[in-house]
Structures are given as structure tokens and as C-alpha cells.
Design an enzyme around this catalytic site. Structure first.
Site, PDB file in Angstrom:
ATOM      1  N   CYS A 218      96.622  78.288 -45.298  1.00 38.48           N
ATOM      2  CA  CYS A 218      96.047  78.572 -46.930  1.00 38.48           C
ATOM      3  C   CYS A 218      96.849  78.428 -47.887  1.00 38.48           C
ATOM      4  CB  CYS A 218      95.134  79.825 -46.913  1.00 38.48           C
ATOM      5  SG  CYS A 218      93.766  79.580 -47.798  1.00 38.48           S
TER       6      CYS A 218
ATOM      7  N   HIS B  79      91.475  79.365 -41.747  1.00 39.59           N
ATOM      8  CA  HIS B  79      91.881  80.517 -41.051  1.00 39.59           C
ATOM      9  C   HIS B  79      91.733  80.285 -39.623  1.00 39.59           C
ATOM     10  CE1 HIS B  79      93.187  82.587 -44.622  1.00 39.59           C
ATOM     11  NE2 HIS B  79      92.276  82.040 -45.454  1.00 39.59           N
TER      12      HIS B  79
ATOM     13  N   GLU C 204      92.897  82.299 -37.595  1.00 44.53           N
ATOM     14  CA  GLU C 204      92.936  83.708 -36.938  1.00 44.53           C
ATOM     15  C   GLU C 204      91.627  84.488 -37.451  1.00 44.53           C
ATOM     16  OE1 GLU C 204      92.854  84.428 -41.269  1.00 44.53           O
ATOM     17  OE2 GLU C 204      94.152  82.897 -40.007  1.00 44.53           O
TER      18      GLU C 204
END
Length: 369
Positions: free
Chosen positions: A252, A338, A340
Site C-alpha cells: 500500500c 492487502h 494480510e
């Protein structure tokens, strides 16, 4: 006492609803998230620092809150806008209602308004500043709104970053990763630690010399809030990291900083990408991924095309914006989304494996020199 509240946007778009969370006034850039679940993770993501979040899912608060679903120590947002807010919750693991959680953390919100109409307006007019209040009249809010700074050109990462370094993972692990905290999410650290990494998390403004003294095997550049183009201190550090010639992985804001360090430019998007359902194509494997995204800035497609040392690895299938790059002359790559993400999707978790494998290969080559 009246529970009436107002939402006013910078272009004078006004909506009336009821107050939720803490009674008061709060402003910031307004944006919407299309995720159908995971509201606590959204609210505690440091990348949302200072922003008002519109949840497009109709019902918010119905499963309460739990400590395990925090991405940071507390909510980072400046306010919430929801269609239907539930003060009652039903989940065995939840101990607290979202209303109580918001009150405790001083988060102002508004409910009982047409979020579909609001999102259509933002999609048409673009992200802009807004203000929520249960204290002021619409006329008074117009003056208060003028005091809120624009996100364009705003440096925020240093405000949410850790003040001192700390460690995560097993100290006896075979891989050491230095993570620059520009607003890092807890699940990123969990994913790295689960793959055998011992991580030292450094404040955003840490110089390369201090990190290199720990002798890390690789570097991680975290997510975070604000405009990446004004982060000269971080861009310089990323250049130094690339000179150290160790594996680098950025997510990001970290992706944008890697791009800027390579001479690419970034730009403010019309209304950004935020949600758990964004389709991305991996140009290397040819496979598609459902991804979680949260960004209001992008990397210039034209600049990448003109840079022979940078390769695009991922694109967004809705608008063809750049979602991932890798450097041809360095052991460095990054993505704009993302991997995660919690509660999901998990399609992109392989990127952590890719980073770990890169570190292992680098360690092996150093041993055999």
C-alpha cells in the site's frame, strides 16, 4: 436531548440522521468501504487515520467488538456513516457493543441516512472533506468544515507510527526483517512471524544506518495514511534500502514509496479503492485474485511504462490501475492491496511466502559467495 445529527460535505451536500457513538463534531476526508464484514479492522487500520468511513453494508454493529480484531491499539478514523446501526449484538466471543466501543474511543458517527445515495454522490463527485455533528446547525458546520486540511499534500504517517522500535516473533528465527512503520497493521506482523521471521518494527523516520546495525535479512515497507509524494524522509530512506541490496516488500503506502524511490510519480485518485472485493490480475501467473484494498493514491501508469527497470506485476481489473510492481535490477517488489486482510480474502497470502523465499535465496547466495 435530541439525537439529531448532520453530515455536510465540502460541496455543500447535506444529509440528516441520528447520532451514534460519541455525541460531538468531527471531520476529515470522506470515503466508502464496500466490505460486508470486518468493520472493527477497518476502523483500527492506521491507513484510515483522520478519515470519515461510510460503510456500504446496511447493518453495522450487529456482531459487536472483540480485542482480537484490532489492527492497531485504537480506532484511527475520525467518524463513521452507516445506514442502520445496531446497538444490540449477537456473537459468543463479543464482550462489548459497537456503540460502547465508539463512545469509549471518542468516535463520532451518524446513522439512519441513505448511504447508497451518499456513495453514488462520492463516486460521482470524488472524495472530499466532510464533517459530522450532533452539536451544530448546518450553517455553523460550513464554517467548521473550512478548518479541515485537504488530504492532498498531507503527511500523516509520522503521526501514526510507533515512537520507539519493538520486536515481534521468535528471537531464534532464521530470518530477521526490519519493518518501517508508516501505520503498520497487526495482521501484517502476524503473517511475517508465522512464516519464520523475527521482526523489528522501526519508527517511520528511522535512518538506514540504525536499521542496518541490527543486520536484517530483508526490509518491509508498511501501509499508512496520507500523501506519499510529500514524504521526502521516507523516499530517501527507501532509496538507501535499495542501495543495501537486500530483499524488500512493500504494501500500500510502502508500494507507493518504493515507486517514488524509483523515480515514478503518484497521484490522488478520484475516490480511491476501499473494500474486500476488488479483483486483481497477477500478470506473472495469469491468475485472478479477490483482494482487500484501502488507498486514495495511485502510481502513474505512464511513468512505469517509461522506466525500463520497473515491471508491472498486478493490475486492477475494474480500471486497469497498477496494483503491483517489481524491480528488474533489485530484489524488491510491492503491491497496492492487502494480502494480510482479516477476515479476508486470503487469495494473496502467497506474497508473504514470496518475500520469505526471496530472503532465503539471498541468505543462501551470501553463504556461498
Amino acid at each position: 436531548m435530541s439525537d439529531k445529527a448532520y453530515l455536510l460535505l465540502a460541496d455543500s451536500f447535506l444529509m440528516e440522521g441520528r447520532t451514534v457513538g460519541k455525541r460531538g463534531t468531527s471531520g476529515g476526508e470522506i470515503c466508502f468501504n464496500t466490505g460486508m464484514t470486518g468493520y472493527q479492522e477497518i476502523y483500527t487500520d492506521p491507513s484510515y487515520y483522520g478519515q470519515i468511513i461510510v460503510n456500504t453494508t446496511a447493518h453495522i454493529g450487529n456482531y459487536g467488538t472483540v480485542n482480537e480484531e484490532q489492527e492497531s491499539g485504537h480506532p484511527q478514523i475520525s467518524g463513521i456513516v452507516v445506514n442502520e446501526f445496531s446497538k444490540e449484538f449477537s456473537r459468543k466471543t463479543s464482550k462489548e457493543s459497537l456503540q460502547s466501543y465508539l463512545e469509549k474511543n471518542n468516535i463520532v458517527g451518524i446513522t439512519d441516512l441513505d448511504t447508497r445515495k451518499l456513495v453514488r454522490h462520492i463516486r460521482s463527485k470524488g472524495a472530499m472533506n466532510a464533517i459530522i455533528s450532533s452539536e451544530y446547525s448546518p450553517e455553523q458546520l460550513r464554517e467548521e468544515l473550512k478548518k479541515i486540511p485537504s488530504m492532498d499534500g498531507l503527511e500523516l504517517a509520522s503521526l501514526v507510527s510507533t515512537k520507539k522500535s519493538y520486536f515481534v516473533g521468535d528471537p531464534t528465527a532464521s530470518m530477521k526483517v526490519a519493518a518501517l512503520d508508516f501505520g503498520i497493521k497487526g495482521n501484517i506482523l502476524k503473517n511475517l512471524a508465522a512464516r519464520g521471521c523475527y521482526i523489528q518494527v522501526f519508527p517511520a523516520m528511522t535512518p538506514i544506518k540504525e536499521m542496518e546495525a541490527w543486520q536484517p535479512d530483508g526490509y518491509f515497507l508498511s501501509n499508512g495514511p496520507g500523501d506519499p509524494s510529500v514524504m521526502d524522509y521516507a523516499i530517501g530512506t527507501v532509496k538507501d534500502i535499495l542501495e543495501a541490496d537486500k530483499p524488500v516488500f512493500g504494501i500500500c503506502l510502502g508500494h507507493q514509496l518504493l515507486a517514488l524511490a524509483c523515480g515514478l510519480s503518484t497521484y490522488k485518485m478520484h475516490h480511491g479503492h476501499r473494500g474486500l472485493n476488488h479483483p486483481v490480475k497477477n500478470l506473472i501467473s495469469g491468475l485472478g485474485e479477490m483482494t482487500s484494498q484501502n488507498h486514495g493514491f495511485g502510481v502513474s501508469e505512464k511513468d512505469v511504462q517509461n522506466n525500463p527497470e520497473v515491471e508491472v506485476t498486478h493490475i486492477h481489473l475494474n480500471d486497469n490501475t497498477i496494483m503491483g510492481i517489481r524491480l528488474k535490477n533489485k530484489k524488491a517488489f510491492s503491491v497496492q492491496y492487502h494480502p494480510e486482510a482479516s477476515p479476508g480474502p486470503h487469495d494473496s497470502r502467497y506474497l508473504f511466502d514470496q518475500f520469505v523465499e526471496m530472503i532465503k535465496v539471498d541468505q543462501h547466495s551470501l553463504v556461498n559467495r
